[in-house]
Motif scaffolding. Structure first.
Motif, short mmCIF file in Angstrom:
data_model
loop_
_atom_site.label_atom_id
_atom_site.label_comp_id
_atom_site.label_asym_id
_atom_site.label_seq_id
_atom_site.Cartn_x
_atom_site.Cartn_y
_atom_site.Cartn_z
N VAL A 1 11.25 -92.94 -56.74
CA VAL A 1 10.40 -93.97 -56.13
C VAL A 1 9.02 -93.40 -55.84
O VAL A 1 7.99 -94.04 -56.12
CB VAL A 1 11.05 -94.52 -54.84
CG1 VAL A 1 10.05 -95.35 -54.05
CG2 VAL A 1 12.28 -95.36 -55.17
N GLN A 2 8.97 -92.20 -55.29
CA GLN A 2 7.69 -91.58 -54.97
C GLN A 2 6.83 -91.39 -56.23
O GLN A 2 5.60 -91.59 -56.18
CB GLN A 2 7.91 -90.22 -54.29
CG GLN A 2 8.44 -90.32 -52.86
CD GLN A 2 7.46 -91.00 -51.92
OE1 GLN A 2 6.25 -90.85 -52.03
NE2 GLN A 2 7.99 -91.80 -51.00
N GLU A 3 7.46 -91.04 -57.34
CA GLU A 3 6.70 -90.89 -58.59
C GLU A 3 6.08 -92.21 -59.01
O GLU A 3 4.92 -92.26 -59.45
CB GLU A 3 7.62 -90.35 -59.68
CG GLU A 3 8.06 -88.91 -59.47
CD GLU A 3 9.01 -88.43 -60.55
OE1 GLU A 3 9.16 -89.14 -61.58
OE2 GLU A 3 9.63 -87.36 -60.36
N TYR A 4 6.84 -93.30 -58.87
CA TYR A 4 6.28 -94.62 -59.21
C TYR A 4 5.15 -94.99 -58.27
O TYR A 4 4.13 -95.56 -58.70
CB TYR A 4 7.38 -95.68 -59.15
CG TYR A 4 8.25 -95.74 -60.38
CD1 TYR A 4 7.70 -96.05 -61.63
CD2 TYR A 4 9.61 -95.51 -60.31
CE1 TYR A 4 8.49 -96.11 -62.76
CE2 TYR A 4 10.42 -95.57 -61.44
CZ TYR A 4 9.84 -95.87 -62.66
OH TYR A 4 10.63 -95.93 -63.79
N LEU A 5 5.31 -94.69 -57.00
CA LEU A 5 4.26 -95.01 -56.03
C LEU A 5 2.99 -94.21 -56.32
O LEU A 5 1.87 -94.76 -56.30
CB LEU A 5 4.75 -94.72 -54.62
CG LEU A 5 5.93 -95.57 -54.11
CD1 LEU A 5 6.44 -95.04 -52.77
CD2 LEU A 5 5.53 -97.04 -53.97
N LEU A 6 3.14 -92.93 -56.57
CA LEU A 6 1.97 -92.07 -56.80
C LEU A 6 1.29 -92.38 -58.13
O LEU A 6 0.08 -92.12 -58.29
CB LEU A 6 2.39 -90.60 -56.74
CG LEU A 6 2.85 -90.11 -55.35
CD1 LEU A 6 3.46 -88.72 -55.44
CD2 LEU A 6 1.67 -90.11 -54.38
N GLY B 1 0.90 -95.36 -59.21
CA GLY B 1 0.21 -96.64 -59.05
C GLY B 1 1.00 -97.85 -59.50
O GLY B 1 0.46 -98.96 -59.53
N ASP B 2 2.29 -97.67 -59.84
CA ASP B 2 3.10 -98.83 -60.24
C ASP B 2 3.24 -99.82 -59.09
O ASP B 2 3.22 -101.03 -59.30
CB ASP B 2 4.49 -98.37 -60.68
CG ASP B 2 4.50 -97.81 -62.09
OD1 ASP B 2 5.16 -98.41 -62.94
OD2 ASP B 2 3.83 -96.79 -62.32
N CYS B 3 3.46 -99.32 -57.89
CA CYS B 3 3.69 -100.16 -56.71
C CYS B 3 3.07 -99.51 -55.48
O CYS B 3 2.75 -98.31 -55.49
CB CYS B 3 5.20 -100.36 -56.45
SG CYS B 3 6.03 -101.46 -57.61
N GLY C 1 9.45 -105.20 -52.25
CA GLY C 1 8.31 -104.30 -52.31
C GLY C 1 7.14 -105.03 -52.89
O GLY C 1 7.19 -106.24 -53.13
N ALA C 2 6.07 -104.30 -53.14
CA ALA C 2 4.85 -104.93 -53.64
C ALA C 2 4.18 -104.01 -54.67
O ALA C 2 4.11 -102.80 -54.45
CB ALA C 2 3.90 -105.20 -52.47
N GLY D 1 15.65 -100.09 -47.34
CA GLY D 1 14.39 -100.07 -46.61
C GLY D 1 13.22 -99.86 -47.55
O GLY D 1 13.38 -99.34 -48.67
N GLY D 2 12.05 -100.27 -47.10
CA GLY D 2 10.85 -100.13 -47.91
C GLY D 2 10.35 -98.69 -47.88
O GLY D 2 10.22 -98.09 -46.81
N VAL D 3 10.09 -98.15 -49.06
CA VAL D 3 9.60 -96.78 -49.18
C VAL D 3 8.13 -96.82 -49.62
O VAL D 3 7.78 -97.53 -50.56
CB VAL D 3 10.43 -95.97 -50.20
CG1 VAL D 3 9.87 -94.56 -50.38
CG2 VAL D 3 11.89 -95.92 -49.76
N VAL D 4 7.29 -96.05 -48.93
CA VAL D 4 5.87 -95.89 -49.28
C VAL D 4 5.59 -94.40 -49.45
O VAL D 4 6.46 -93.56 -49.27
CB VAL D 4 4.95 -96.52 -48.20
CG1 VAL D 4 5.13 -98.03 -48.16
CG2 VAL D 4 5.23 -95.92 -46.83
N THR D 5 4.35 -94.07 -49.81
CA THR D 5 4.04 -92.68 -50.17
C THR D 5 4.25 -91.71 -49.02
O THR D 5 4.61 -90.54 -49.25
CB THR D 5 2.60 -92.56 -50.68
OG1 THR D 5 1.71 -93.14 -49.71
CG2 THR D 5 2.43 -93.28 -52.01
#
Length: 456
Positions: free
Chosen positions: A204-209, A211-213, A373-374, A429-433
């Motif tokens: 998930v962190q890789e996708y967040l970093l 810029g996917d979400c 998520g967004a 739960g929602g995960v952010v960076t």
């Protein structure tokens, strides 16, 4: 229009008698602890049903059975208006006066968006299961009164009164029965151990970093075998959680138990409200520590940022069907406390544009952004890639669309599915960076601390 009559039996007493019937549904609210939760609604014996899965709806209207390939939300609207013509409905007295009531599973989102098909559908609960009810038993928490209502078209009052008398006789002669005790016959088992959760968290962190979400919801599923009556399990969950948007729904092949703290979408007299939850802290038995946890959540920049992302997402979803300029946020970052956790809750309101219906509003916002998520669609694609099982009823919605066109629905978190003597419960739960993996993993258990142990 409706005819109605006061009734002496309480909905809870009657629920115990009707709970084994297919399509018995009970919507309950913990009126003492949350605003605007005034009514309980009990229904059974629908005049029509829709069960949608895998692109096809199985429809029953009276004794007629057929299949339909029509888009599920469109079919729902057309059948509701056919059975309950809105132009003949009077100003509502009760929140539900005949209409559609049922379940919209998370996987119904596949009818609205193109999503990958990595996960097998291992539960038989339909993606949409809705009954159409021409009667209901309504309990008013404010007046402590119970009313039996019967919907009827103008000019059909004599028939409606006769059916109301038949309903009253039918209800009064129901034989009370003690529900068999519910008990687990195995321990709860997760489909994702801590090491697996850590691995998926890093993905998930890789996708967040990359810029996917901005935010991605990650959930695990627990399951156990059981024996006994699901209605008895539901009553234990109700007593432990006192949730404002609780629901029991028995379907032909499954049973849904929901003790949800979260409203999804309500529509009353053309006014829309949604109350997304994003941000959680556990409760403490020590009053001072409990208040510290609530204060910490209220001032947490990370949780506020998560909440704001979902507020913006829902403002955009609602804006697709709202009157221009009507979308507003009267409450941002309010604390609402429940037996197991404190939550950070915001409120969004708007006016539905005249050319849109409750079903179109529900479709525009489905599934709720607080549990995806967004941006929503990309988050749902990643959820399908990373989670170990489909979500089924979890993170969908349960509620009603009344004959008047008014609607109220929950988000089916803190929700369990019972099938073939196995019970399933999810938490995420929602995960952010800047999320911390151990804290996010623990949060899933905090959310189920008044569910899994209660049923053991």
């Amino acid at each position: 229009m409706i005819v109605s009559k006061s009734f002496s039996i309480s909905p809870v007493q009657l629920f115990e008698q009707l709970a084994q019937q297919d399509w018995c549904c009970f919507l309950q609210s913990a009126a003492d602890s949350h605003e605007n939760n005034q009514f309980d609604i009990l229904v059974a014996d629908p005049i029509a049903t829709i069960s949608y899965s895998d692109g096809t709806s199985k429809v029953r209207v009276g004794e007629q059975h057929y299949q339909s390939e029509q888009a599920p939300f469109e079919l729902l609207e057309s059948l509701r208006k056919q059975l309950f013509p809105e132009e003949q409905a009077s100003t509502p007295v009760f929140p539900f006066e005949g209409g559609a009531l049922g379940l919209w599973s998370y996987d119904l989102g596949r009818s609205l968006e193109v999503l990958p098909e990595r996960l097998a559908k291992d539960l038989s609960t339909p993606d949409m299961a809705v009954g159409f009810y021409d009667w209901a038993l309504i309990f008013d928490h404010h007046t402590k009164s119970t009313t039996l209502i019967q919907w009827h078209e103008i000019g059909d009052e004599e028939t409606a009164l006769e059916r109301l008398k038949q309903r009253e006789l039918w209800l009064s002669i129901q034989t009370s029965q003690e529900l068999p005790k519910f008990e687990l016959t195995s321990a709860w088992q997760s489909n994702m151990n801590q090491a697996a959760y850590h691995d998926k968290f890093e993905q998930v962190q890789e996708y967040l970093l990359s810029g996917d979400c901005y935010q991605i919801n990650l959930a695990q599923r627990f399951s156990a075998s059981y024996q006994g009556t699901e209605a008895e399990a539901y009553q234990r969950l109700i007593a432990a959680n006192q949730a404002p948007f609780s629901a029991f729904m028995r379907l032909p092949s499954s049973c849904i138990l929901s003790v949800s703290p979260e409203r999804f979408i309500s529509l009353k007299n053309g006014e829309i409200e949604t109350k997304p939850i994003k941000g959680t802290r556990p409760r403490s038995t020590n009053k001072q520590h409990d208040q510290q946890l609530a204060d910490e959540l209220l001032s947490a920049e990370k949780d506020q940022a998560e909440n704001l992302m979902i507020v913006d997402l829902l403002r955009n979803d609602i804006g697709r069907v709202a009157s221009p300029g009507s979308v507003e946020v009267p409450k941002l970052f309010a604390i609402e406390s429940f037996p197991a956790v404190h939550h950070l809750v915001s409120t969004i309101r708007a006016t539905l544009a005249p050319n849109y219906s409750a079903e179109q509003l529900l479709a525009a916002c489905f599934p709720g952004g607080s549990i995806t998520g967004a941006p929503k669609i990309r988050a749902m694609q990643i959820i399908e890639e990373l989670e170990e099982s489909r979500r089924s009823a979890y993170c969908g919605a349960i509620g009603y669309i009344s004959s008047s066109g008014d609607m109220d629905t929950n988000i089916t978190i803190r929700t369990l599915v019972c099938e073939n003597q196995k019970i399933y419960s999810w938490a995420g739960g929602g995960v952010v960076t800047d999320s911390k993996v151990d804290a996010e993993y623990q949060e899933t258990f905090d959310k189920l601390s008044r569910i899994l142990p209660v049923l053991e």
